[in-house]
Design a protein around this motif. Structure first.
Motif, PDB file in Angstrom:
ATOM      1  N   MET A  18      55.596  21.843 -15.270  1.00  0.00           N
ATOM      2  CA  MET A  18      54.503  21.905 -16.258  1.00  0.00           C
ATOM      3  C   MET A  18      53.769  23.242 -16.151  1.00  0.00           C
ATOM      4  SD  MET A  18      54.166  19.244 -18.257  1.00  0.00           S
ATOM      5  CE  MET A  18      52.488  18.989 -18.823  1.00  0.00           C
ATOM      6  N   ALA A  19      53.536  23.696 -14.902  1.00  0.00           N
ATOM      7  CA  ALA A  19      52.831  24.972 -14.710  1.00  0.00           C
ATOM      8  C   ALA A  19      53.649  26.105 -15.300  1.00  0.00           C
ATOM      9  CB  ALA A  19      52.570  25.206 -13.227  1.00  0.00           C
ATOM     10  N   ALA A  20      54.958  26.088 -15.027  1.00  0.00           N
ATOM     11  CA  ALA A  20      55.820  27.174 -15.517  1.00  0.00           C
ATOM     12  C   ALA A  20      55.875  27.152 -17.046  1.00  0.00           C
ATOM     13  CB  ALA A  20      57.220  26.994 -14.933  1.00  0.00           C
ATOM     14  N   TRP A  21      55.951  25.959 -17.587  1.00  0.00           N
ATOM     15  CA  TRP A  21      56.013  25.798 -19.038  1.00  0.00           C
ATOM     16  C   TRP A  21      54.757  26.390 -19.684  1.00  0.00           C
ATOM     17  CZ3 TRP A  21      55.601  20.236 -21.553  1.00  0.00           C
ATOM     18  CH2 TRP A  21      55.673  20.355 -22.937  1.00  0.00           C
ATOM     19  N   HIS A  22      53.573  25.974 -19.192  1.00  0.00           N
ATOM     20  CA  HIS A  22      52.330  26.388 -19.841  1.00  0.00           C
ATOM     21  C   HIS A  22      51.958  27.837 -19.537  1.00  0.00           C
ATOM     22  CE1 HIS A  22      51.373  22.759 -22.005  1.00  0.00           C
ATOM     23  NE2 HIS A  22      52.046  22.149 -21.037  1.00  0.00           N
ATOM     24  N   ALA A  23      52.344  28.325 -18.357  1.00  0.00           N
ATOM     25  CA  ALA A  23      52.092  29.758 -18.094  1.00  0.00           C
ATOM     26  C   ALA A  23      52.973  30.594 -19.021  1.00  0.00           C
ATOM     27  CB  ALA A  23      52.381  30.080 -16.626  1.00  0.00           C
ATOM     28  N   SER A  24      54.212  30.143 -19.239  1.00  0.00           N
ATOM     29  CA  SER A  24      55.113  30.880 -20.140  1.00  0.00           C
ATOM     30  C   SER A  24      54.597  30.839 -21.570  1.00  0.00           C
ATOM     31  CB  SER A  24      56.533  30.292 -20.113  1.00  0.00           C
ATOM     32  OG  SER A  24      57.043  30.342 -18.805  1.00  0.00           O
ATOM     33  N   LEU A  25      54.135  29.665 -21.990  1.00  0.00           N
ATOM     34  CA  LEU A  25      53.578  29.572 -23.350  1.00  0.00           C
ATOM     35  C   LEU A  25      52.415  30.539 -23.530  1.00  0.00           C
ATOM     36  CD1 LEU A  25      53.436  25.710 -24.112  1.00  0.00           C
ATOM     37  CD2 LEU A  25      55.023  27.401 -25.051  1.00  0.00           C
ATOM     38  N   GLY A  26      51.674  30.769 -22.429  1.00  0.00           N
ATOM     39  CA  GLY A  26      50.515  31.678 -22.490  1.00  0.00           C
ATOM     40  C   GLY A  26      50.925  33.148 -22.381  1.00  0.00           C
ATOM     41  N   ARG A 141      68.774  36.638   1.733  1.00  0.00           N
ATOM     42  CA  ARG A 141      67.314  36.538   1.807  1.00  0.00           C
ATOM     43  C   ARG A 141      66.726  37.566   0.847  1.00  0.00           C
ATOM     44  NH1 ARG A 141      63.500  34.609   5.669  1.00  0.00           N
ATOM     45  NH2 ARG A 141      62.126  36.366   6.065  1.00  0.00           N
ATOM     46  N   LEU A 142      65.881  37.076  -0.060  1.00  0.00           N
ATOM     47  CA  LEU A 142      65.354  37.958  -1.107  1.00  0.00           C
ATOM     48  C   LEU A 142      63.831  37.946  -1.109  1.00  0.00           C
ATOM     49  CD1 LEU A 142      67.750  36.264  -3.556  1.00  0.00           C
ATOM     50  CD2 LEU A 142      67.865  38.706  -3.192  1.00  0.00           C
ATOM     51  N   SER A 143      63.244  39.076  -1.512  1.00  0.00           N
ATOM     52  CA  SER A 143      61.769  39.156  -1.628  1.00  0.00           C
ATOM     53  C   SER A 143      61.406  39.518  -3.054  1.00  0.00           C
ATOM     54  CB  SER A 143      61.204  40.276  -0.753  1.00  0.00           C
ATOM     55  OG  SER A 143      61.504  40.044   0.581  1.00  0.00           O
ATOM     56  N   LEU A 144      60.439  38.811  -3.604  1.00  0.00           N
ATOM     57  CA  LEU A 144      59.965  39.123  -4.954  1.00  0.00           C
ATOM     58  C   LEU A 144      58.452  39.163  -4.963  1.00  0.00           C
ATOM     59  CD1 LEU A 144      62.224  36.790  -7.160  1.00  0.00           C
ATOM     60  CD2 LEU A 144      62.449  39.263  -6.853  1.00  0.00           C
ATOM     61  N   ARG A 145      57.928  40.081  -5.762  1.00  0.00           N
ATOM     62  CA  ARG A 145      56.464  40.197  -5.877  1.00  0.00           C
ATOM     63  C   ARG A 145      55.970  39.450  -7.104  1.00  0.00           C
ATOM     64  NH1 ARG A 145      54.399  42.280  -1.111  1.00  0.00           N
ATOM     65  NH2 ARG A 145      56.135  43.436  -0.255  1.00  0.00           N
ATOM     66  N   ALA A 146      54.738  38.948  -7.037  1.00  0.00           N
ATOM     67  CA  ALA A 146      54.140  38.272  -8.200  1.00  0.00           C
ATOM     68  C   ALA A 146      52.631  38.442  -8.153  1.00  0.00           C
ATOM     69  CB  ALA A 146      54.483  36.787  -8.171  1.00  0.00           C
ATOM     70  N   LYS A 147      52.016  38.411  -9.347  1.00  0.00           N
ATOM     71  CA  LYS A 147      50.547  38.501  -9.388  1.00  0.00           C
ATOM     72  C   LYS A 147      49.934  37.194  -8.877  1.00  0.00           C
ATOM     73  CE  LYS A 147      50.778  41.735 -13.168  1.00  0.00           C
ATOM     74  NZ  LYS A 147      51.131  41.776 -14.575  1.00  0.00           N
ATOM     75  N   ILE A 148      50.620  36.084  -9.222  1.00  0.00           N
ATOM     76  CA  ILE A 148      50.139  34.765  -8.769  1.00  0.00           C
ATOM     77  C   ILE A 148      51.328  33.981  -8.220  1.00  0.00           C
ATOM     78  CG2 ILE A 148      49.152  32.547  -9.492  1.00  0.00           C
ATOM     79  CD1 ILE A 148      47.670  34.028 -11.722  1.00  0.00           C
ATOM     80  N   VAL A 149      51.126  33.330  -7.074  1.00  0.00           N
ATOM     81  CA  VAL A 149      52.141  32.401  -6.545  1.00  0.00           C
ATOM     82  C   VAL A 149      51.535  31.004  -6.603  1.00  0.00           C
ATOM     83  CG1 VAL A 149      53.464  31.706  -4.510  1.00  0.00           C
ATOM     84  CG2 VAL A 149      53.181  34.145  -5.042  1.00  0.00           C
ATOM     85  N   MET A 150      52.356  30.035  -7.041  1.00  0.00           N
ATOM     86  CA  MET A 150      51.886  28.639  -7.079  1.00  0.00           C
ATOM     87  C   MET A 150      52.681  27.803  -6.102  1.00  0.00           C
ATOM     88  SD  MET A 150      51.297  27.619 -10.972  1.00  0.00           S
ATOM     89  CE  MET A 150      50.385  28.643 -12.104  1.00  0.00           C
ATOM     90  N   GLY A 151      51.985  27.038  -5.278  1.00  0.00           N
ATOM     91  CA  GLY A 151      52.636  26.077  -4.375  1.00  0.00           C
ATOM     92  C   GLY A 151      52.692  24.734  -5.077  1.00  0.00           C
ATOM     93  N   ALA A 152      53.918  24.361  -5.517  1.00  0.00           N
ATOM     94  CA  ALA A 152      54.109  23.046  -6.173  1.00  0.00           C
ATOM     95  C   ALA A 152      55.216  22.325  -5.417  1.00  0.00           C
ATOM     96  CB  ALA A 152      54.486  23.247  -7.638  1.00  0.00           C
ATOM     97  N   ASP A 153      55.152  22.434  -4.080  1.00  0.00           N
ATOM     98  CA  ASP A 153      56.284  22.006  -3.255  1.00  0.00           C
ATOM     99  C   ASP A 153      56.127  20.596  -2.695  1.00  0.00           C
ATOM    100  OD1 ASP A 153      54.217  23.255  -1.796  1.00  0.00           O
ATOM    101  OD2 ASP A 153      55.534  23.685  -0.108  1.00  0.00           O
ATOM    102  N   GLU A 305      46.030  33.124 -18.462  1.00  0.00           N
ATOM    103  CA  GLU A 305      44.780  33.839 -18.825  1.00  0.00           C
ATOM    104  C   GLU A 305      44.441  34.895 -17.791  1.00  0.00           C
ATOM    105  OE1 GLU A 305      40.860  31.917 -19.621  1.00  0.00           O
ATOM    106  OE2 GLU A 305      42.138  30.199 -20.110  1.00  0.00           O
ATOM    107  N   ALA A 306      44.600  34.519 -16.515  1.00  0.00           N
ATOM    108  CA  ALA A 306      44.261  35.447 -15.426  1.00  0.00           C
ATOM    109  C   ALA A 306      45.130  36.701 -15.523  1.00  0.00           C
ATOM    110  CB  ALA A 306      44.450  34.757 -14.073  1.00  0.00           C
ATOM    111  N   VAL A 307      46.413  36.495 -15.776  1.00  0.00           N
ATOM    112  CA  VAL A 307      47.336  37.624 -15.878  1.00  0.00           C
ATOM    113  C   VAL A 307      46.924  38.514 -17.053  1.00  0.00           C
ATOM    114  CG1 VAL A 307      49.721  38.234 -16.451  1.00  0.00           C
ATOM    115  CG2 VAL A 307      49.260  36.450 -14.747  1.00  0.00           C
ATOM    116  N   GLN A 308      46.600  37.860 -18.159  1.00  0.00           N
ATOM    117  CA  GLN A 308      46.217  38.626 -19.355  1.00  0.00           C
ATOM    118  C   GLN A 308      44.958  39.462 -19.139  1.00  0.00           C
ATOM    119  OE1 GLN A 308      45.715  36.216 -22.894  1.00  0.00           O
ATOM    120  NE2 GLN A 308      47.912  36.549 -23.285  1.00  0.00           N
ATOM    121  N   THR A 309      43.978  38.853 -18.430  1.00  0.00           N
ATOM    122  CA  THR A 309      42.719  39.590 -18.220  1.00  0.00           C
ATOM    123  C   THR A 309      42.816  40.549 -17.032  1.00  0.00           C
ATOM    124  OG1 THR A 309      41.909  37.815 -16.825  1.00  0.00           O
ATOM    125  CG2 THR A 309      41.235  37.721 -19.115  1.00  0.00           C
TER     126      THR A 309
END
Ligand code: FAD
Length: 401
Positions: A18-26, A141-153, A305-309
């Motif tokens: 759900m988070a991925a869906w709505h962040a993508s929609l945004g 083993r891979l490393s990726l950067r992101a502005k926001i990480v979400m723990g949905a584990d 929104e956070a990413v956009q602002t």
């Protein structure tokens, strides 16, 4: 795969998708990492959802609905049944297909999804803020950067702890569950059954959720406090032997459910915690699908929104926390108090409650009436119950939500 994302979501359960869906929609560029080979498997769930909660988020789709539920039976230790009818109580899902469907929605909105991608640690910038993930996939083993990480584990979440958030639960706030999916179960196909007994399921309850064609999820959850004395499996085997001696076990599943108020902290700079990982399941029923979806949607929208602002600080991300409390979190604080009282009732108290409900005319037998009778000597909790029921009767002690 790119080497930088706006949002990386760890875990493709209902919260993560759900988070991925709505962040993508945004408009955010999103990656989901799921450790398992198949999204939705293994199913560690009784698959029950309340109709109202589900439909506030997504249209019910026959592709992932196994069965429609039109009534529930609350069964006392001495075997009396309080039947509550409502043709729109809820559904028993096919969780594998349901989880797949949500992931598909995220993908269609633009999110990338990697299965067999096991998050191993978080990356931090020089200020100590989360800014990426290390994961393994097919031996690399891979490393990726992101502005926001979400723990949905999920309930066994480690991601929150990696981010420096305290997420430990007290034993009594973890429902230890075991469930058989069984064939040849003789029950009313449109009813879910809930058995309450301190002797047979201390600090929890036994459920029988029919999926159609004589198949049912038969399981129980007991408070972690009691699980140390007798395993939940022993309780379930005794129950099945007594009630469904002719049924066969097709699948066995075990797992925990957080039955606590929401974790104190759920955001940090560049980091958000959602779903079971944030202890967002309903503390009294243990239903976590709809709350995980609500939290995922809110978190996804706020992340976009956070990413956009250009502001991914905890101060900004707290908008998600505030919206969560307004939507469900405040109600969970109250249902947690109710749970504490209800699960302290002795079998004698439960029998008396059932008897007094059954003495009411059928039209007056409601969830509110059940709580009033059960808590008759705890007036402050009756007020709590009424407050909560007024807010949303179908989501408070709708045991399917
Ligand atoms: C026996 C049982 C019965 C239940 N019955 C019901 C019910 O009838 N109704 C209801 O509403 N709720 C029920 N629940 C609770 C419900 O299943 C959860 O609340 C719900 O699944 C929470 O969703 P989530 O997305 O937060 O976590 P999950 O669905 O647990 O998803 C977490 C995901 O993260 C992945 N993951 C974990 N670690 C990593 C990592 N390091 N890297 C990458 N991926 C990772 C996991 O593989 C998983 O796919 C039940 C739970 C149990 C155990």
């Amino acid at each position: 795969m790119s080497d930088h994302y706006d949002v990386i979501v760890i875990g493709a359960g209902p919260a993560g998708s759900m988070a991925a869906w709505h962040a993508s929609l945004g408009g955010a560029k999103v990656l989901v990492l799921e450790k398992d080979r198949d999204i939705g498997l293994p199913v560690r769930c009784a698959e029950g959802v309340g109709a109202a909660g589900l439909q506030s988020l997504i249209e019910a789709d026959p592709r992932w609905i196994a069965n429609k539920i039109e009534g529930i039976n609350l069964i006392s230790p001495h075997g009396k049944r309080v039947h509550l009818a409502n043709e729109d109580f809820g559904y028993v899902l096919n969780r594998k297909l349901f989880d797949n469907f949500l992931a598909e929605k995220a993908s269609k909105a633009g999110a990338e999804i990697l299965t067999k991608a096991y998050a191993e640690e978080l990356l931090f910038d020089e200020k100590g803020d989360v800014n990426g993930v290390v994961f393994s996939r097919f031996g690399k083993r891979l490393s990726l950067r992101a502005k926001i990480v979400m723990g949905a584990d999920g309930v066994e979440s480690r991601v929150g702890r990696w981010a420096g958030i305290r997420t430990q639960l007290k034993l009594r706030d973890i429902e230890t569950c075991v469930q058989f999916t069984m064939a040849n179960v003789d029950v009313t196909p449109s009813d879910c059954d809930f058995y309450f007994s301190h002797e047979r399921a201390p600090g929890g309850y036994i459920w029988v959720f029919p999926k159609g064609d004589g198949i049912a999820n038969v399981g129980l959850g007991i408070s972690g406090e009691y699980a140390q004395y007798q395993s939940p499996l022993r309780y379930l085997e005794d129950f099945v032997q007594e009630h469904f001696p002719k049924a066969s076990v097709l699948t066995t599943t075990v797992g925990g459910v957080p039955v606590a108020p929401t974790n104190k902290q759920i955001v940090k700079n560049g980091f958000m915690l959602i779903g079971d990982a944030a202890h967002q399941a309903n503390p009294i029923s243990g239903g976590g699908i709809v709350p995980a979806m609500v939290a995922g949607k809110l978190a996804g929208q706020v992340a976009a929104e956070a990413v956009q602002t250009g502001d991914v600080s905890a101060a900004f991300l707290k908008k998600y926390e505030r919206q969560w409390y307004k939507s469900e979190g405040n109600t969970h604080k109250i249902t947690y108090r109710l749970k504490e009282a209800v699960y302290k009732l002795t079998d004698d108290d439960l029998n008396k409650t059932a008897d007094s409900i059954l003495s009411l005319p059928e039209g007056k037998r409601t969830i509110v009436a059940v709580f009033k009778k059960a808590l008759y000597n705890k007036p402050s909790l009756i007020l709590d119950a009424l407050k909560v029921f007024k807010m949303s009767i179908s989501e408070v002690f709708d045991p399917l939500s």
